[in-house]
Design a protein around this motif. Structure first.
Motif, mmCIF file in Angstrom:
data_model
loop_
_atom_site.group_PDB
_atom_site.id
_atom_site.type_symbol
_atom_site.label_atom_id
_atom_site.label_comp_id
_atom_site.label_asym_id
_atom_site.label_seq_id
_atom_site.Cartn_x
_atom_site.Cartn_y
_atom_site.Cartn_z
ATOM 1 N N ALA A 33 0.761 -1.370 0.078
ATOM 2 C CA ALA A 33 0.117 -0.202 0.127
ATOM 3 C C ALA A 33 1.080 1.207 -0.560
ATOM 4 O O ALA A 33 2.123 1.364 0.500
ATOM 5 C CB ALA A 33 -1.123 0.244 1.290
ATOM 6 N N VAL A 34 0.022 2.365 -0.937
ATOM 7 C CA VAL A 34 0.948 3.345 -0.579
ATOM 8 C C VAL A 34 0.114 4.114 -0.106
ATOM 9 O O VAL A 34 -1.121 4.434 -0.105
ATOM 10 C CB VAL A 34 1.308 3.771 -2.161
ATOM 11 N N LEU A 35 0.296 5.072 1.156
ATOM 12 C CA LEU A 35 -0.116 6.161 1.239
ATOM 13 C C LEU A 35 -0.349 7.841 1.311
ATOM 14 O O LEU A 35 1.411 7.456 1.143
ATOM 15 C CB LEU A 35 -0.763 5.660 3.110
ATOM 16 N N GLY A 36 -1.104 8.534 1.845
ATOM 17 C CA GLY A 36 -0.291 9.735 1.658
ATOM 18 C C GLY A 36 -1.570 10.927 1.464
ATOM 19 O O GLY A 36 -2.424 9.857 1.011
ATOM 20 N N SER A 37 -1.258 12.034 1.858
ATOM 21 C CA SER A 37 -1.852 12.496 1.545
ATOM 22 C C SER A 37 -2.883 12.969 0.125
ATOM 23 O O SER A 37 -1.530 13.074 -0.203
ATOM 24 C CB SER A 37 -2.616 13.766 2.428
ATOM 25 N N ALA A 233 1.112 11.366 9.488
ATOM 26 C CA ALA A 233 1.563 11.119 8.885
ATOM 27 C C ALA A 233 0.241 10.940 7.961
ATOM 28 O O ALA A 233 0.068 11.876 6.357
ATOM 29 C CB ALA A 233 2.347 9.865 7.541
ATOM 30 N N TYR A 234 -0.532 9.894 8.095
ATOM 31 C CA TYR A 234 -2.375 10.052 7.257
ATOM 32 C C TYR A 234 -2.668 11.414 7.673
ATOM 33 O O TYR A 234 -3.546 12.230 6.992
ATOM 34 C CB TYR A 234 -2.962 9.018 7.804
ATOM 35 N N LEU A 235 -2.784 12.083 9.049
ATOM 36 C CA LEU A 235 -3.074 13.278 9.234
ATOM 37 C C LEU A 235 -2.881 14.892 8.837
ATOM 38 O O LEU A 235 -2.703 15.903 9.415
ATOM 39 C CB LEU A 235 -3.049 13.119 10.965
ATOM 40 N N GLY A 236 -1.791 14.389 8.310
ATOM 41 C CA GLY A 236 -0.785 15.320 7.606
ATOM 42 C C GLY A 236 0.420 15.407 8.462
ATOM 43 O O GLY A 236 1.639 16.116 7.822
ATOM 44 N N GLY A 237 1.061 14.779 9.418
ATOM 45 C CA GLY A 237 2.118 15.385 9.863
ATOM 46 C C GLY A 237 3.006 16.182 10.983
ATOM 47 O O GLY A 237 3.995 16.442 10.567
ATOM 48 N N PHE A 238 2.060 17.731 10.464
ATOM 49 C CA PHE A 238 1.978 18.447 11.449
ATOM 50 C C PHE A 238 1.827 18.863 12.454
ATOM 51 O O PHE A 238 2.433 19.448 12.793
ATOM 52 C CB PHE A 238 1.869 20.088 10.065
#
Lengths: 263, 622, 299
Positions: A33-37, A233-238
């Protein structure tokens, strides 16, 4: 030797660098799987693998052959097929015609085609019911099944899927992912791009987390699912940065109110 | 980094450099040089050469007009010769049949051709550009056939003995005087065309050409502008027609064929779409090239066509493409005090009180081909708050935005903005009412400069009229300066003043999103809708965005935000609405929503036990 | 009544020719969104190739049907080569760049073909041999020439052939898929460039057939015939819904009939006004043509 080896690819849209040195690997029979926003570069990655975009640097190797510059239609023939985002089925053609195009490269081997078609109809009985119907009249879930079925017809060894759960109910999304998982169990490698991190991690073997054109995390799916950083990371990572910066800001603002900030 | 673009650049760079050098001179100086060069032609004193010059001028006039339609507004027109014919016949009839003086026929020629433009434009407004091709082609043929069958003007024989104009008692009969008149008319036409190009209208047209849908949604009255483009384009051709009729002294319908229309189209496209120097160059090529090839006799049009194709292959953007980028767009603009900025002429005051519902959505429903995209959605947005709308992809968030902003007509439901229902208002009218938006996929006008993109927003409530833009009148200049200041103000607000002169496409993803926000804010909205502004931004950029959203609210603008980024949403919002499968499943403060089990399920999914049954159900198996 | 039937017969014959040419516009527009202005002129060239074979090379002395078959075949081969040449040279380099630039190269190609024909065959009218026009049958006061019945039948067969190709073969299905989505087609392993070239060949074959039949039917051709013919055919394609194959066939027949009735009952002077008037009215009421369009949404 992995089935798919992507090494340090850079892809540009005009002046915008969409992929900034991305490297991934997929082994035979593996589901990755490749995850990301949104905008992280997931779709660009799949388009580059399929030859729809060209990497300005870096290489893509499939089955030990360099396909970085191979034409899109030839890549399909080598066994790498993509189920694109938004399904992109041929809406003015019937279900059966859509499947027939999946078998375009084998159009002279009718026997084999018929067998593959039967497999698709077995996997997705709903498609068999609607074979004479125009694809544009199918529901979202059925269209997704058709898009996957169409890709299966090309006899892929690696199937890549771009947001297969897009616009589907959670139930249906889960079902689709589980079917895809079954392909991997049957030996077809799967690379799936998803926003729905939890569900994707539940079925995949391994996963990458993509952020602004780079891989920022990778590992076994079960490890990543438990990893706090994945959530981030999924939530944006910041979130972290926000908290830190906000704290500092408040200190500063007490001394020097920003001219544009005040209303 | 390997680079065929770089290799290409080394070839085209010298040309571009020359163009850039020239482009840096003031435009009136460029024009003076061109006129000076043009005036050398009569000195050569060869009637043949001068008459070719007159033809170039006629074509230049036509090109300038068609450039408005095709170059600025992007509307394909293959029947442009019809307007030319109408201008020519107006002058012919008025001078020969009715005994008017040539000069008095100019205005009627322009007016009739302009009216014809409106007549052609009106029914075709809804047609897509490829259909315009055949409809305009048909229009051109119809007009030509009407003249051919009109006995009053002697049908196919046409009108003869059209008198030449006289000025201060002199008859202007020879080619040289026509040439001088032509230069003057073209000069006027160029000045007018340039005024239009850098006016609210010109920007509006280019916006329509670049992205009609986005143009309407950010406040450009696209239908009116398209009609105006046809009408104004017609006027230029009317003028050229009057000039042509008196110059050739006899006209007949065979002068106004499809071939002529296609020549005019060819000239503006080899010149470079929307480019004024391009029109002049194109006219010289289209008229001059066949003359140069005259020695080849029958083969000359063959060679001409081949050269034409080669030009297109090697310079698909034309010989002198228009570049709307500008080095320093804000030079000469006096610096604005913050205080002045506070009293903004177009700032709207909401009529509802702080904290009351500025936007009320009730029972909104929308379906596409049987699929319910949005089903009975109701929520309020309170004045002065930041409200976020979240939900899985396909939940219907953007559809809700589209219904609110008038881009789509909902199947049912009521939307009230600032105490008044929006009813069936067009998107651009809704922007005028004080609601602005950005788009999920970036929809900037790509070939316009960044500051022009923002000026589009700043001009939505301007009231100056087309003739003011044409003449660049004092009122229009004042409006322009104001819009430019606004653009600078808002670009500063989003931190992009330095990039103002560049083309929108040259900016990074995150910066383009910020320009979109500036464009929306420049229309001085009471409410702004931001559709996934954080998409594609890195953490630092997101942080800046979050602050910007707060600054927007602090200026008294209510904000509605769609985003997937939960940490952004949870940090910035006062309230959150959660959509799933077209319905509102939760509404409340970030903390309330975050702990809502339905939200967790819809967003993150739940691990379920009964897998096989689910699977069979979904795929249609037994 | 019989005069009405006579007009109908004449209109259907001309309409069948329009339909064949219209199919060329519609196939090409359907898959690459290009109004191929050179297509009418390609038909003209096809007509001249047939004339060359029959008259200049003297094949008209062969048995009628053999002569016509050879002329048509030669014309099809030559126009196919020309059309693919045009595609490769003038359109392909611009395909994903600028639709307007391709439109201009298409206009340029149109002018090029006209002037090439002017150079080679002269400005005057060339006469086709009277191979099939001399006789016919009268049915209740309506004269149906052999040419009409034969050419109408041939046109129908060609149209049926194209329709079945597009409808029932995988290659034809791929062609229709291109009208929906080029990238998705690539992802099915379809060589998009090759399918486009095949579409240009099909368009050329139909144009050549129409060109030769037009020569034999009207017996006079000149270098300019492509313009009006192209205009009518393009109008037909749009009327039927551009990109839509049955639409182009129906559109061609409708335009042929309209023209014939208008010329017969009103006046030949107004037939173009009438035809365009109908077209514009239809488009205003139904902007996608009578049968709806089938075109690529993205390039």
């Amino acid at each position: 030797m992995a089935l798919l080896e992507v090494d340090d690819i850079h892809v540009f849209y005009g002046n915008i660098e969409a992929l900034r040195g991305l490297s991934i690997q997929v082994d035979g029979g593996e589901m990755v799987a490749v995850l990301g926003s949104n905008g992280a570069g997931k779709t660009t990655t799949l388009r580059t693998l399929s030859g729809l975009e060209r990497a300005r640097a870096g290489s893509v190797r499939f089955d030990d052959q360099d396909i970085t510059r191979t034409a899109a239609h030839e890549i399909v023939g080598r066994g790498l097929c993509q189920v694109p985002e938004g399904r992109r089925i041929f809406t003015t053609l019937t279900v059966a015609e859509n499947l027939a195009l999946g078998g375009y490269l084998m159009r002279n081997r009718q026997q084999e085609l018929r067998q593959r078609r039967d497999v698709v109809y077995e996997t997705f009985p709903r498609l068999a019911e609607r074979r004479g119907q125009l694809a544009g009249t199918l529901s979202g879930g059925e269209q997704q099944m058709l898009a996957i079925g169409r890709a299966l017809m090309t006899q892929p060894r690696l199937i890549t899927l771009d947001e297969p759960s897009l616009g589907l109910s959670p139930l249906l999304a889960r079902a689709i992912l589980k079917i895809v998982r079954r392909f991997a169990d049957e030996g077809v490698a799967v690379l799936v791009v998803e926003q729905n991190a939890r569900q994707a991690l539940a079925v995949a073997d391994r996963a990458y987390v993509l952020e602004t054109g780079r891989i920022v995390l990778e590992g076994a799916a079960s490890d990543l699912a438990a990893d706090e950083r994945v959530q981030k990371a999924y939530l944006g990572g910041f979130e972290q940065i926000v908290e830190e910066e906000e704290g500092r800001e408040k200190e500063k603002e007490k001394e020097d109110p920003s001219p544009l900030g005040g209303g | 980094m390997a680079s065929s673009p770089a290799a290409l650049k080394s070839v085209t760079a010298p040309i571009s450099k020359v163009r850039e050098r020239i482009g840096r001179l003031p435009w009136w100086l460029q024009l003076a040089v061109v006129v000076g060069l043009a005036m050398l032609v009569p000195l050569y004193n060869d009637d043949y050469v001068t008459s070719i010059g007159v033809s170039v001028l006629t074509f230049a006039m036509l090109g300038l007009g068609l450039n408005i339609v095709v170059g600025y507004a992007g509307l394909l027109d293959l029947g442009y010769a019809a307007f030319f014919a109408i201008g020519a016949y107006t002058t012919a009839i008025m001078t020969v049949k009715l005994g008017f003086n040539f000069w008095t026929t100019l205005l009627p020629a322009i007016a009739f051709a302009g009216m014809a433009g409106a007549i052609l434009g009106y029914p075709t407004l809804r047609l897509r550009s490829d259909y315009l091709a055949i409809v305009t082609l048909g229009f051109g043929e119809i007009v030509r056939i009407l003249f051919t069958n009109w006995d009053y003007v002697d049908g196919p024989n046409g009108v003869w003995n059209i008198p030449s104009p006289s000025l201060f008692g002199f008859d202007l009969v020879d080619q040289n005087s026509y040439y001088v008149i032509g230069v003057i008319l073209v000069l006027i036409a160029i000045i007018f065309a340039r005024n239009l190009s850098y006016s609210r209208l010109g920007r509006g047209w280019v916006a329509v050409r670049e992205d009609e849908f986005a143009a309407e949604a950010v406040g450009v009255p696209t239908l009116n502008l398209k009609l105006l483009a046809y009408s104004m384009g017609g006027m230029w051709a009317g003028l050229a027609g009057a000039f042509f009729a008196s110059r050739v002294s006899a006209i007949n319908p065979s002068s106004f064929t499809f071939l002529l229309s296609s020549q005019i189209l060819i000239l503006i496209i080899i010149g470079g779409l929307g480019s004024l120097p391009g029109v002049i160059l194109g006219a010289i090529v289209v008229v001059g090239l066949p003359e140069l090839l005259r020695g080849l006799q029958n083969a000359r049009f063959l060679i001409f066509a081949a050269l034409l194709i080669l030009i297109m292959l090697f310079r698909p953007g034309g010989l002198w493409p228009q570049v709307r980028a500008r080095r320093a767009p804000f030079v000469g603009l006096e610096d604005e005090e913050e205080k002045q900025a506070a009293e903004r002429p177009f700032k709207l005051q909401p009529s509802v009180a702080e904290g009351e519902a500025i936007l009320r959505v009730q029972g909104l429903a929308q379906r596409f081909g049987g699929v319910k995209a949005v089903d009975d959605v109701s929520f309020d947005v309170r004045r002065g708050e930041i409200l976020s709308m979240i939900g899985p992809n396909g939940a219907g968030k953007t559809t809700v935005f589209n219904c609110i902003t008038g881009v789509q007509r909902p199947k049912a439901g009521r939307i009230e903005f600032d105490g008044r229902p929006l009813g069936r208002l067009k998107p651009h009218s809704i922007v005028r009412r004080g609601m602005a938006r950005t788009f999920q996929g970036i929809r900037l006008f790509k070939l316009m400069a960044v500051f022009e993109n923002v000026m589009i927003g700043a001009s939505v409530r301007e009231r100056n009229l087309p003739w003011q833009a044409l003449l660049h009148s004092r009122g229009e200049r004042r409006d322009e300066r104001r819009a430019l200041k606004e653009a600078r103000y808002w670009l500063r607000f989003v931190g992009l003043e330095e990039e103002a002169g560049r083309l929108a496409t040259e900016l990074s993803y995150a910066d383009q999103r910020r320009v979109e926000i500036a464009r929306a804010l420049a229309s001085e909205p009471m409410l702004v809708l931001l559709d996934e502004p954080a998409a594609g931004m890195n953490p630092t950029e997101k942080l800046e965005l979050m602050r910007m959203v707060r600054r927007i609210r602090d200026r008294g603008v209510t904000v509605v935000l769609i985003d997937h980024d939960m940490s952004l949403v949870m940090n910035v919002s006062d309230r959150v609405v959660v959509l799933d499968r077209g319905q509102v499943i939760a509404m409340g403060t970030p903390a309330e929503v975050q702990n809502n089990p339905r939200v967790i399920e819809a967003y993150l999914g739940r691990d379920d036990a009964d897998e096989e049954a689910e699977l069979a159900e979904a795929t249609g198996g037994a | 009544m019989s005069i009405f039937i006579q007009y109908t017969v004449n209109g259907l014959t001309a309409g069948a020719f329009y339909a064949l040419v219209a199919l060329g516009y519609t196939i090409i527009y359907g898959i690459i969104r290009l109004i191929n202005f050179a297509h009418g002129d390609l038909t003209m060239v096809g007509s001249f190739i047939g004339w060359t074979v029959l008259v200049s090379m003297g094949l008209q002395r062969l048995p009628v049907f053999l002569a016509i078959a050879l002329a048509a075949l030669a014309s099809m081969v030559v126009t196919s080569v020309i059309n693919v040449g045009i595609l490769q040279f003038a359109y392909k380099p611009l395909l994903n760049k600028s639709l307007l630039a391709i439109l201009i190269t298409a206009l340029g190609m149109s002018i090029f073909l006209q002037n090439a024909a002017l150079l080679v065959f002269g400005a005057g009218v060339q006469a086709y041999p009277h191979l099939v026009t001399s006789s016919g049958v009268f049915i209740g006061g309506v004269r149906i020439s052999y040419a009409q019945s034969i050419f109408f039948t041939i046109s129908l067969v060609l149209m049926a052939g194209l329709y079945s190709f597009a409808r029932f073969t995988t290659l034809g299905t791929a062609m229709r898929a291109l009208a929906v989505d080029h990238d998705a087609a690539r992802l099915m392993g379809i060589n998009v460039n090759r399918v486009i070239a095949i579409a240009f060949i099909l368009a050329a074959i139909l144009a050549a057939a129409a060109g030769v039949m037009i020569g034999l039917y009207y017996t006079q051709i000149n270098f300019f015939l492509g313009f009006l013919l192209g205009l009518r055919a393009f109008t037909s394609a749009v009327l039927g819904g551009i990109g839509n194959i049955p639409g182009a066939m129906a559109g061609g027949l409708v335009i042929g009939l309209l023209e014939s009735y208008c010329a017969g009952y009103l006046s030949g002077r107004w037939q173009d006004v009438f035809v365009f008037g109908v077209l514009i009215t239809v488009l205003i009421i139904k902007p996608t043509g009578l049968f709806g369009e089938r075109v690529a949404e993205r390039m």
